[in-house]
Scaffold this active site. Structure first.
Site, PDB file in Angstrom:
ATOM      1  N   TRP A 156       0.811  -1.223   0.000  1.00 55.36           N
ATOM      2  CA  TRP A 156       0.000   0.000   0.000  1.00 55.36           C
ATOM      3  C   TRP A 156       0.840   1.266   0.000  1.00 55.36           C
ATOM      4  O   TRP A 156       0.324   2.350  -0.191  1.00 55.36           O
ATOM      5  CB  TRP A 156      -0.948   0.003   1.217  1.00 55.36           C
ATOM      6  N   ASN A 157       2.156   1.178   0.277  1.00 54.44           N
ATOM      7  CA  ASN A 157       2.893   2.433   0.497  1.00 54.44           C
ATOM      8  C   ASN A 157       3.270   3.166  -0.796  1.00 54.44           C
ATOM      9  O   ASN A 157       3.415   4.372  -0.797  1.00 54.44           O
ATOM     10  CB  ASN A 157       4.105   2.215   1.412  1.00 54.44           C
ATOM     11  N   LYS A 180      -2.204  -8.181  -8.284  1.00 53.26           N
ATOM     12  CA  LYS A 180      -3.052  -7.909  -7.113  1.00 53.26           C
ATOM     13  C   LYS A 180      -2.494  -6.742  -6.313  1.00 53.26           C
ATOM     14  O   LYS A 180      -1.474  -6.867  -5.639  1.00 53.26           O
ATOM     15  CB  LYS A 180      -3.126  -9.129  -6.185  1.00 53.26           C
ATOM     16  N   PRO A 181      -3.158  -5.580  -6.361  1.00 52.92           N
ATOM     17  CA  PRO A 181      -2.712  -4.454  -5.534  1.00 52.92           C
ATOM     18  C   PRO A 181      -3.120  -4.675  -4.072  1.00 52.92           C
ATOM     19  O   PRO A 181      -3.954  -5.533  -3.793  1.00 52.92           O
ATOM     20  CB  PRO A 181      -3.454  -3.249  -6.116  1.00 52.92           C
ATOM     21  N   ALA A 182      -2.547  -3.887  -3.162  1.00 52.86           N
ATOM     22  CA  ALA A 182      -2.900  -3.995  -1.743  1.00 52.86           C
ATOM     23  C   ALA A 182      -4.356  -3.600  -1.528  1.00 52.86           C
ATOM     24  O   ALA A 182      -4.875  -2.698  -2.195  1.00 52.86           O
ATOM     25  CB  ALA A 182      -1.987  -3.085  -0.922  1.00 52.86           C
ATOM     26  N   GLY A 233       6.668  -6.259  -0.605  1.00 51.25           N
ATOM     27  CA  GLY A 233       5.929  -6.205   0.654  1.00 51.25           C
ATOM     28  C   GLY A 233       6.814  -6.664   1.787  1.00 51.25           C
ATOM     29  O   GLY A 233       8.046  -6.562   1.705  1.00 51.25           O
ATOM     30  N   SER A 234       6.196  -7.190   2.825  1.00 52.95           N
ATOM     31  CA  SER A 234       6.969  -7.554   4.019  1.00 52.95           C
ATOM     32  C   SER A 234       7.763  -8.844   3.807  1.00 52.95           C
ATOM     33  O   SER A 234       7.363  -9.709   3.013  1.00 52.95           O
ATOM     34  CB  SER A 234       6.022  -7.729   5.200  1.00 52.95           C
ATOM     35  N   GLU A 255      10.961  -7.993  -3.297  1.00 53.66           N
ATOM     36  CA  GLU A 255      11.391  -6.684  -2.773  1.00 53.66           C
ATOM     37  C   GLU A 255      10.774  -6.588  -1.389  1.00 53.66           C
ATOM     38  O   GLU A 255       9.584  -6.312  -1.254  1.00 53.66           O
ATOM     39  CB  GLU A 255      10.870  -5.554  -3.678  1.00 53.66           C
ATOM     40  N   LEU A 256      11.585  -6.830  -0.352  1.00 49.57           N
ATOM     41  CA  LEU A 256      11.003  -7.015   0.987  1.00 49.57           C
ATOM     42  C   LEU A 256      11.379  -5.888   1.955  1.00 49.57           C
ATOM     43  O   LEU A 256      11.775  -4.815   1.528  1.00 49.57           O
ATOM     44  CB  LEU A 256      11.435  -8.389   1.508  1.00 49.57           C
ATOM     45  N   CYS A 289      10.097   1.399   2.410  1.00 50.97           N
ATOM     46  CA  CYS A 289      11.038   0.318   2.730  1.00 50.97           C
ATOM     47  C   CYS A 289      12.467   0.840   2.825  1.00 50.97           C
ATOM     48  O   CYS A 289      13.310   0.213   3.431  1.00 50.97           O
ATOM     49  CB  CYS A 289      10.944  -0.759   1.673  1.00 50.97           C
ATOM     50  N   GLU A 386      11.280  -3.118  11.822  1.00 54.73           N
ATOM     51  CA  GLU A 386      10.988  -2.010  10.914  1.00 54.73           C
ATOM     52  C   GLU A 386       9.936  -1.097  11.554  1.00 54.73           C
ATOM     53  O   GLU A 386       8.864  -1.566  11.925  1.00 54.73           O
ATOM     54  CB  GLU A 386      10.444  -2.624   9.615  1.00 54.73           C
TER      55      GLU A 386
HETATM   56  P1  NAP Z   1       2.452  -6.904   3.324  1.00 54.25           P
HETATM   57  O1  NAP Z   1       1.572  -7.056   4.502  1.00 54.25           O
HETATM   58  O2  NAP Z   1       3.489  -7.945   3.092  1.00 54.25           O
HETATM   59  O3  NAP Z   1       1.473  -6.805   2.060  1.00 54.25           O
HETATM   60  C1  NAP Z   1       1.952  -6.622   0.766  1.00 54.25           C
HETATM   61  C2  NAP Z   1       1.017  -7.285  -0.213  1.00 54.25           C
HETATM   62  O4  NAP Z   1       0.973  -8.686   0.053  1.00 54.25           O
HETATM   63  C3  NAP Z   1      -0.412  -6.798  -0.140  1.00 54.25           C
HETATM   64  O5  NAP Z   1      -0.960  -6.781  -1.437  1.00 54.25           O
HETATM   65  C4  NAP Z   1      -1.081  -7.872   0.699  1.00 54.25           C
HETATM   66  O6  NAP Z   1      -2.452  -8.009   0.447  1.00 54.25           O
HETATM   67  C5  NAP Z   1      -0.358  -9.094   0.191  1.00 54.25           C
HETATM   68  N1  NAP Z   1      -0.422 -10.246   1.084  1.00 54.25           N
HETATM   69  C6  NAP Z   1      -0.561 -10.283   2.427  1.00 54.25           C
HETATM   70  N2  NAP Z   1      -0.585 -11.572   2.858  1.00 54.25           N
HETATM   71  C7  NAP Z   1      -0.478 -12.356   1.754  1.00 54.25           C
HETATM   72  C8  NAP Z   1      -0.449 -13.767   1.532  1.00 54.25           C
HETATM   73  N3  NAP Z   1      -0.528 -14.636   2.535  1.00 54.25           N
HETATM   74  N4  NAP Z   1      -0.334 -14.215   0.267  1.00 54.25           N
HETATM   75  C9  NAP Z   1      -0.249 -13.357  -0.755  1.00 54.25           C
HETATM   76  N5  NAP Z   1      -0.269 -12.013  -0.618  1.00 54.25           N
HETATM   77  C10 NAP Z   1      -0.368 -11.519   0.634  1.00 54.25           C
HETATM   78  O7  NAP Z   1       3.217  -5.524   3.322  1.00 54.25           O
HETATM   79  P2  NAP Z   1       2.617  -4.063   3.477  1.00 54.25           P
HETATM   80  O8  NAP Z   1       2.307  -3.852   4.915  1.00 54.25           O
HETATM   81  O9  NAP Z   1       1.553  -3.798   2.476  1.00 54.25           O
HETATM   82  O10 NAP Z   1       3.880  -3.180   3.018  1.00 54.25           O
HETATM   83  C11 NAP Z   1       4.876  -2.835   3.862  1.00 54.25           C
HETATM   84  C12 NAP Z   1       6.087  -3.745   3.676  1.00 54.25           C
HETATM   85  O11 NAP Z   1       6.525  -3.701   2.327  1.00 54.25           O
HETATM   86  C13 NAP Z   1       7.268  -3.266   4.489  1.00 54.25           C
HETATM   87  O12 NAP Z   1       7.920  -4.351   5.079  1.00 54.25           O
HETATM   88  C14 NAP Z   1       8.159  -2.597   3.441  1.00 54.25           C
HETATM   89  O13 NAP Z   1       9.509  -2.534   3.801  1.00 54.25           O
HETATM   90  C15 NAP Z   1       7.925  -3.465   2.256  1.00 54.25           C
HETATM   91  N6  NAP Z   1       8.273  -2.766   1.002  1.00 54.25           N
HETATM   92  C16 NAP Z   1       9.378  -3.152   0.317  1.00 54.25           C
HETATM   93  C17 NAP Z   1       9.746  -2.490  -0.849  1.00 54.25           C
HETATM   94  C18 NAP Z   1      10.969  -2.882  -1.606  1.00 54.25           C
HETATM   95  O14 NAP Z   1      11.094  -2.443  -2.747  1.00 54.25           O
HETATM   96  N7  NAP Z   1      11.875  -3.671  -1.068  1.00 54.25           N
HETATM   97  C19 NAP Z   1       8.960  -1.434  -1.319  1.00 54.25           C
HETATM   98  C20 NAP Z   1       7.835  -1.060  -0.598  1.00 54.25           C
HETATM   99  C21 NAP Z   1       7.499  -1.750   0.556  1.00 54.25           C
HETATM  100  P3  NAP Z   1      -3.551  -7.261   1.353  1.00 54.25           P
HETATM  101  O15 NAP Z   1      -3.312  -5.821   1.140  1.00 54.25           O
HETATM  102  O16 NAP Z   1      -4.809  -7.740   0.762  1.00 54.25           O
HETATM  103  O17 NAP Z   1      -3.305  -7.696   2.753  1.00 54.25           O
END
Ligand code: NAP
Length: 485
Positions: A156-157, A180-182, A233-234, A255-256, A289, A386
């Site tokens: 979502w960020n 699939k977007p957030a 994502g995470s 990209e975590l 991130c 984080e």
């Molecule tokens: P997140 O909870 O991991 O969610 C990211 C995406 O994954 C969302 O679309 C989410 O869907 C989906 N998701 C959640 N559980 C899932 C599962 N079991 N199976 C498949 N998809 C699933 O992360 P976030 O809170 O949105 O974003 C913050 C994290 O992203 C931070 O850790 C940040 O550091 C990281 N990030 C990394 C980068 C990079 O380039 N390295 C860039 C930006 C952000 P829902 O929205 O439907 O829950």
């Protein structure tokens, strides 16, 4: 084509070129974090819709892969132009669902367009090799082909640009995509569907759906028609997806999360370091991130840095992202605010001093004061976790090796920053840091031309740069024999 924000706000899935509801008819509410008010709904889809989207992408792949690189580049240049023409409307949509300031949102949309243009250019440079043969009568060719259907999941960020980094190389290489977007910020993701349609990208090449993350992600990772999964994502969710993708041995790009250090040496240009620190910490309210999680400042200038940094943080204008002059919007939700409060309480209990901020903002809701904490210690929770919010812990260190060791003491390895005017030190420290992205005397370094990606548990693969397209390609070795030469 100049359109209004509402034109891009689709409340349906895009599958095989049709805008459709979830099979169940169920929806999920989307809320504006600046007001707490509902702005719309999106489909609550699951496995069945994902299977159909993957099948549509697989069918579209058969013709899309045959288009020439210049045909694809032309469509992508059109896509770039459409994004730029509608930058304001797309930015407003982004701010409405995500909360960041309009200035930052416009920057993100501009970045999305830049990724598309970069990959439009890279499409025409997907070179293979002709390798010197060890045999007189055989020749060796190495060719590159699109992997096929790719599946993408984004956070979502950065709801627009994280998709640009995936849709861009997919389109350029000749892959088709299921995306699939957030759930909290789906509209900037669905807007890609409108833009692709307007640009003339054929039906089924880009499919977008919203709903249950585990059902959609489960199908994306297990379905054998999908040949690559790309996730931002995470680290926690990334690990789940890597495990699931193992069942069909797909390519994975991850990209975590990060735990970025920001080191300021005694010899640094202090004002420049403070300016970089503000950008590297408070951009997107600390929810990126690559945002600094830990500031390490050398003992001689520690006091001065903390003083100037806290004064600059205090000046940041907090408000609704749509209002002129806002520098920091609300946090994404109440859970994020509570997490930030827990970090601060833990730090104060262990001897941390709040120099500015530390509390919810007077605006209420999920607004939070930009916060600087002095006397941070390794035993405090944010040393390992984080923060993802506007809290800046500042630790003190004595010498160069100590700074490198402290910075590397984490399982993450995404971004890091350091400030020094000593050239020898700059090289020593740069070579000592285990990070995928390093800013030397710079606090914001992302650009489409450079490979973005983390080491260690921060990820696998690169996005951007010429490296960013590699994961979307299969390499084939062809041996042509019997030439009678
Ligand atoms: P997140 O909870 O991991 O969610 C990211 C995406 O994954 C969302 O679309 C989410 O869907 C989906 N998701 C959640 N559980 C899932 C599962 N079991 N199976 C498949 N998809 C699933 O992360 P976030 O809170 O949105 O974003 C913050 C994290 O992203 C931070 O850790 C940040 O550091 C990281 N990030 C990394 C980068 C990079 O380039 N390295 C860039 C930006 C952000 P829902 O929205 O439907 O829950």
């Amino acid at each position: 084509m100049l359109q209004k924000t509402s034109y891009f706000m689709k409340q349906a899935n895009l599958i095989a070129g049709e805008w459709v509801e979830a099979d169940s008819g169920q929806t999920i509410d989307v809320v504006n974090p600046a007001t707490g008010l509902k702005i719309g709904t999106v489909p609550n889809s699951g496995k069945a819709e994902t299977v159909r989207a993957i099948e549509a992408a697989a069918e579209a792949f058969e013709s899309w892969k045959k288009t020439s690189a210049s045909e694809r580049a032309k469509l992508m240049r059109k896509l770039h132009d459409l994004i730029m023409e509608n930058q304001d409307a797309l930015a407003e949509l982004l701010t409405l669902e995500q909360g960041k300031s309009l200035t930052e949102a416009k920057g993100e949309v501009g970045m999305s367009a830049a990724y598309i243009l970069w990959y439009a250019e890279e499409a025409r440079r997907i070179y293979g090799d002709v390798v010197p043969s060890p045999w007189r009568d055989r020749r060796i060719m190495v060719t590159k082909e699109p992997v096929g259907v790719i599946a993408a999941i984004t956070p979502w960020n950065f709801p627009s640009s994280m998709l640009a980094r995936k849709i861009g190389p997919a389109l350029a290489s000749g892959c088709t995509a299921v995306v699939k977007p957030a759930t909290q910020t789906p509209y900037s993701g669905l807007a890609w569907g409108v833009l692709c349609e307007e640009a003339g990208i054929p039906k089924g090449v880009v499919n977008i759906l919203t709903g249950s993350a585990s059902e959609i992600g489960g199908e994306m990772t297990r379905n054998p028609l999908v040949r690559k999964i790309t996730f931002t994502g995470s680290t926690e969710v990334g690990k789940i997806l890597i495990k699931q993708a193992a069942s069909t041995v797909k390519k994975v790009s991850m990209e975590l999360g990060g735990n970025a250090p920001f080191i300021v040496f005694d010899d640094a240009d202090l004002d420049r370091a403070v300016e970089g620190a503000i950008a590297a910490k408070f951009r997107n309210s600390g929810q990126t991130c690559v945002c600094t999680n830990r500031f390490f400042v050398q003992s001689k200038i520690y006091g001065k840095f903390v003083e100037k940094f806290a004064a600059a943080a205090e000046k940041l204008k907090v408000g609704n992202g749509l209002e002129e002059g806002t520098q920091q919007g609300p946090l994404i939700d109440e859970k994020a605010v509570q997490k930030v409060e827990e970090f601060i309480a833990d730090a104060e209990k262990k001897g941390g001093k709040v120099m500015t901020g530390g509390k919810r903002h007077a605006l209420g809701g999920t607004y939070f004061q930009p916060t600087v904490i002095a006397d941070a210690k390794p035993r405090m929770r944010f040393t390992r976790e984080e923060i993802f919010g506007p809290v800046a812990p500042v630790y003190k260190f004595k010498n160069e090796q100590e700074a490198i060791d402290l910075a590397n003491n984490t399982e993450y390895g995404l971004a890091c920053y350091f400030y020094t005017q000593d050239l020898g030190r700059a090289f020593r420290v740069m070579e000592g840091l285990k990070y995928g992205l390093i800013g030397v005397n710079e606090g914001v370094i992302t650009t489409v031309e450079a490979p973005f990606g983390g080491l260690k548990e921060s990820g696998l693969g690169k996005e951007g740069g010429h490296q960013g397209i590699e994961d979307y390609l299969d390499t084939k070795y062809v041996c042509i024999g019997g030439l009678g030469i």
